[in-house]
Every structure is written in structure tokens, then in C-alpha cells.
Design a protein around this motif. Structure first.
Motif, PDB file in Angstrom:
ATOM      1  N   ASP A   1       1.306  -0.250   1.558  1.00  0.00           N
ATOM      2  CA  ASP A   1       2.045  -0.312   0.293  1.00  0.00           C
ATOM      3  C   ASP A   1       1.869  -1.664  -0.387  1.00  0.00           C
ATOM      4  N   LEU A   2       1.886  -2.739   0.389  1.00  0.00           N
ATOM      5  CA  LEU A   2       1.696  -4.070  -0.185  1.00  0.00           C
ATOM      6  C   LEU A   2       0.317  -4.191  -0.816  1.00  0.00           C
ATOM      7  N   LEU A   3      -0.709  -3.758  -0.106  1.00  0.00           N
ATOM      8  CA  LEU A   3      -2.072  -3.883  -0.618  1.00  0.00           C
ATOM      9  C   LEU A   3      -2.287  -3.018  -1.863  1.00  0.00           C
ATOM     10  N   ALA A   4      -1.614  -1.878  -1.934  1.00  0.00           N
ATOM     11  CA  ALA A   4      -1.710  -1.045  -3.122  1.00  0.00           C
ATOM     12  C   ALA A   4      -1.194  -1.797  -4.346  1.00  0.00           C
ATOM     13  N   VAL A   5      -0.102  -2.513  -4.193  1.00  0.00           N
ATOM     14  CA  VAL A   5       0.454  -3.292  -5.301  1.00  0.00           C
ATOM     15  C   VAL A   5      -0.452  -4.482  -5.624  1.00  0.00           C
ATOM     16  N   LEU A   6      -0.908  -5.204  -4.607  1.00  0.00           N
ATOM     17  CA  LEU A   6      -1.729  -6.394  -4.844  1.00  0.00           C
ATOM     18  C   LEU A   6      -3.106  -6.050  -5.406  1.00  0.00           C
ATOM     19  N   SER A   7      -3.577  -4.829  -5.176  1.00  0.00           N
ATOM     20  CA  SER A   7      -4.891  -4.448  -5.703  1.00  0.00           C
ATOM     21  C   SER A   7      -4.889  -4.401  -7.232  1.00  0.00           C
ATOM     22  N   ILE A   8      -3.736  -4.321  -7.838  1.00  0.00           N
ATOM     23  CA  ILE A   8      -3.656  -4.373  -9.300  1.00  0.00           C
ATOM     24  C   ILE A   8      -4.154  -5.731  -9.783  1.00  0.00           C
ATOM     25  N   ARG A   9      -3.845  -6.790  -9.042  1.00  0.00           N
ATOM     26  CA  ARG A   9      -4.289  -8.137  -9.404  1.00  0.00           C
ATOM     27  C   ARG A   9      -5.658  -8.482  -8.849  1.00  0.00           C
ATOM     28  N   LEU A  10      -5.935  -8.037  -7.644  1.00  0.00           N
ATOM     29  CA  LEU A  10      -7.148  -8.469  -6.952  1.00  0.00           C
ATOM     30  C   LEU A  10      -8.293  -7.465  -7.012  1.00  0.00           C
ATOM     31  N   GLY A  11      -8.037  -6.263  -7.443  1.00  0.00           N
ATOM     32  CA  GLY A  11      -9.049  -5.224  -7.317  1.00  0.00           C
ATOM     33  C   GLY A  11      -9.054  -4.741  -5.873  1.00  0.00           C
ATOM     34  N   GLN A  12     -10.198  -4.242  -5.416  1.00  0.00           N
ATOM     35  CA  GLN A  12     -10.266  -3.763  -4.033  1.00  0.00           C
ATOM     36  C   GLN A  12     -10.040  -4.921  -3.067  1.00  0.00           C
ATOM     37  N   ILE A  13      -9.256  -4.642  -2.038  1.00  0.00           N
ATOM     38  CA  ILE A  13      -8.916  -5.649  -1.028  1.00  0.00           C
ATOM     39  C   ILE A  13      -9.963  -5.621   0.078  1.00  0.00           C
ATOM     40  N   ASP A  14     -10.420  -6.809   0.480  1.00  0.00           N
ATOM     41  CA  ASP A  14     -11.426  -6.931   1.532  1.00  0.00           C
ATOM     42  C   ASP A  14     -10.811  -7.354   2.864  1.00  0.00           C
ATOM     43  N   ARG A  15      -9.941  -8.380   2.837  1.00  0.00           N
ATOM     44  CA  ARG A  15      -9.420  -8.954   4.090  1.00  0.00           C
ATOM     45  C   ARG A  15      -7.962  -9.374   3.938  1.00  0.00           C
ATOM     46  N   VAL A  16      -7.287  -9.414   5.067  1.00  0.00           N
ATOM     47  CA  VAL A  16      -5.943  -9.975   5.167  1.00  0.00           C
ATOM     48  C   VAL A  16      -5.953 -10.937   6.349  1.00  0.00           C
ATOM     49  N   LEU A  17      -5.562 -12.180   6.102  1.00  0.00           N
ATOM     50  CA  LEU A  17      -5.450 -13.188   7.155  1.00  0.00           C
ATOM     51  C   LEU A  17      -3.974 -13.358   7.494  1.00  0.00           C
ATOM     52  N   TYR A  18      -3.669 -13.422   8.777  1.00  0.00           N
ATOM     53  CA  TYR A  18      -2.278 -13.564   9.206  1.00  0.00           C
ATOM     54  C   TYR A  18      -2.206 -14.424  10.457  1.00  0.00           C
ATOM     55  N   ASN A  19      -1.012 -14.924  10.740  1.00  0.00           N
ATOM     56  CA  ASN A  19      -0.776 -15.736  11.935  1.00  0.00           C
ATOM     57  C   ASN A  19      -0.535 -14.798  13.112  1.00  0.00           C
TER      58      ASN A  19
END
Length: 151
Positions: free
Chosen positions: A51-69
Motif C-alpha cells: 500500500d505504501l509503495l502504491a502511494v509513493l509510485s505517484i511521485r516516483l513512478g515504478q519502484i525499484d528498491r526499498v532500503l531498510y534497517n
């Protein structure tokens, strides 16, 4: 008489409890350590990200990677299928605490402060709102710390 509409189980599943709790700085704003804040419902990254990536794809386009701790999230798969494509999930021990970095295919990125899922709702709201202020240059620790005092 107006018929009473009762939500179906499918409508109930799409209720706000599954909507990402997210605040972003305005798109043109590039100040501070983070571009906004996210308060996930749970500590299960692979459940929360679609759900988060669906919202952020509006700004970023297709999502490639997520970095996390790695120390903040239970073990996640190396890839996640979402939005019709596979997104790499890269856990690092040196990723700043309480942050995730979402990177689009065009290499644009959004760095979000992550508010722990079990945070008091008042404190979480304060942290989300402060992290999204356009001119706020506070560190993640300062944002979370001030929310504990303000919330």
C-alpha cells in the motif's frame, strides 16, 4: 424509503485501517533529513509495503528498491511482488535507524522516517506532521523525541 447499504466484506477490507499513514513534504521541498514520515500498522514490512509503495509510485513512478534497517524489521523476503513488478528489499545494518529509503526506476528517491507501529497515536501524529513540514530540518531522533514530549 432509502435502502440501507451494508458494506460487503471486500469493501470492509479496503477500509482506512489499510491506508498508509503517511505524510510527505511538498514535492519541490528538499530540506532536512527526511522527505516525510510513515507510521505502519504492523512491524511486518512485506505486509505493509504494497500500500505504501502504491502511494509513493505517484511521485516516483515504478519502484525499484526499498532500503531498510535490518534490526528494526523481522526478516523480509529479498523481493516483493507489487504493482505488477518485483521490488528489491535490501536490509542493511547501517541504514539509519527509523528510516526507509524508497528508490524509483529513474533513481529518484524518498527517505521516510518510520514511526514504530506500536507508538501512541498522539505521538505518532505529532511526528508525522512535524516530519512533513517543508522547512523542518530536524534529525529523525529529534522528530521522534519531540513527538514524545508534544504528544
Amino acid at each position: 424509503m432509502t435502502p440501507q447499504l451494508h458494506p460487503t466484506s471486500q469493501q470492509r477490507r479496503a477500509s482506512p485501517e489499510h491506508t498508509p499513514r503517511l505524510r510527505l513534504k511538498p514535492k519541490a521541498s528538499r530540506s532536512g533529513y527526511v522527505d516525510g514520515a510513515w507510521w505502519p500498522h504492523t512491524s511486518d514490512l512485506s505486509t505493509e509495503l504494497p500500500d505504501l509503495l502504491a502511494v509513493l509510485s505517484i511521485r516516483l513512478g515504478q519502484i525499484d528498491r526499498v532500503l531498510y534497517n535490518m534490526g528494526e524489521w523481522p526478516i523480509s523476503p529479498a523481493k516483493l511482488s507489487t504493482g505488477g513488478r518485483r521490488v528489491r528489499l535490501d536490509g542493511y545494518r547501517r541504514q539509519p535507524v527509523n528510516t526507509i529509503e524508497v528508490i524509483g526506476l529513474g533513481r529518484d528517491r524518498i527517505v521516510l522516517m518510520t514511526v514504530p507501529a506500536r507508538t501512541d497515536p498522539g505521538e505518532a501524529h505529532c511526528a508525522l506532521m512535524r516530519a512533513a513540514r517543508p522547512e523542518d530540518c530536524s534529525t529523525v531522533a529529534d522528530l521522534l523525541g519531540s513527538a514524545q514530549h508534544d504528544g
